[in-house]
Design a protein around this motif. Sequence first.
Motif, PDB file in Angstrom:
ATOM      1  N   LYS A 204      -1.588  -5.298  -3.605  1.00  0.00           N
ATOM      2  CA  LYS A 204      -2.249  -4.081  -3.159  1.00  0.00           C
ATOM      3  C   LYS A 204      -3.736  -4.143  -3.453  1.00  0.00           C
ATOM      4  N   GLU A 205      -4.077  -4.577  -4.653  1.00  0.00           N
ATOM      5  CA  GLU A 205      -5.486  -4.663  -5.039  1.00  0.00           C
ATOM      6  C   GLU A 205      -6.243  -5.668  -4.171  1.00  0.00           C
TER       7      GLU A 205
ATOM      8  N   ASN B  94      -5.518  -6.276  -1.079  1.00  0.00           N
ATOM      9  CA  ASN B  94      -5.408  -5.806   0.304  1.00  0.00           C
ATOM     10  C   ASN B  94      -4.511  -6.678   1.179  1.00  0.00           C
ATOM     11  N   TYR B  95      -3.410  -7.176   0.597  1.00  0.00           N
ATOM     12  CA  TYR B  95      -2.432  -7.901   1.388  1.00  0.00           C
ATOM     13  C   TYR B  95      -1.667  -6.925   2.279  1.00  0.00           C
ATOM     14  N   HIS B  96      -1.198  -7.438   3.418  1.00  0.00           N
ATOM     15  CA  HIS B  96      -0.473  -6.597   4.372  1.00  0.00           C
ATOM     16  C   HIS B  96       0.995  -6.411   3.998  1.00  0.00           C
TER      17      HIS B  96
ATOM     18  N   HIS C 101      -2.733 -13.147   3.313  1.00  0.00           N
ATOM     19  CA  HIS C 101      -2.602 -11.731   3.657  1.00  0.00           C
ATOM     20  C   HIS C 101      -1.132 -11.289   3.626  1.00  0.00           C
TER      21      HIS C 101
ATOM     22  N   HIS D   6       0.818  -1.223   0.000  1.00  0.00           N
ATOM     23  CA  HIS D   6       0.000   0.000   0.000  1.00  0.00           C
ATOM     24  C   HIS D   6       0.850   1.272   0.000  1.00  0.00           C
TER      25      HIS D   6
END
Length: 212
Positions: A176-177, A179-181, A149, A65
Amino acid sequence: MYFLTSELYFPPVTEASYEGILAVGGDLSVERLLLAYQNGIFPWFDEDEPILWWCPSERMVINPHDYKIPKSLRNILNRNLFEVSFNQNFSEVIKNCQTSKRKGQRGTWITDSMMEAYLKLHELGVAKSVEVWQNNELVGGLYGVDLGHVFCGESMFSKVSNASKVAFVSLIQQLKEANYHLLDCQVHNDHLEKLGAFEISRASYLKILKSN
């Protein structure tokens, strides 16, 4: 240093040596590999060594992100020199990672037993790959272990300039798309640092790993 038996067990990661080695021995079964990755542990050893299990005090990572694509690489992506696919040819990616010659390395840590183990993980949908193509030829790629994740990157290869970088950035965009950490790059090297990876503490990494 803990010597593993047939029992499916790892000692607490805080018992790792200064270098980051936690345990020796055991096997590369699917069950043990899954237990390892779920606890921040990964195998890394040469062909003439026993299986070594690592959990270093510092972890090289990317936050998808926050990642900013370098301008030079963004220009390459905009030129559409390559096509990228995901999880379409895992076996060829890991074979190329095994056989690629790397500066300063005598051989490869991707032994035949390691390859066999990760092919089994791939069959279960846990190990995944990114492929980079040029003129319908596989010219670059990477593979790793997908924890849902956190994606644990294992190795990448490039037959033409910038192909592995395109695989790397394409993976980050996908993470990112979704929503992985984190993208876990495991241990420090200068190439990863130039690509934007940075180190966090083992405790910070494990906190994120266990947050899902």
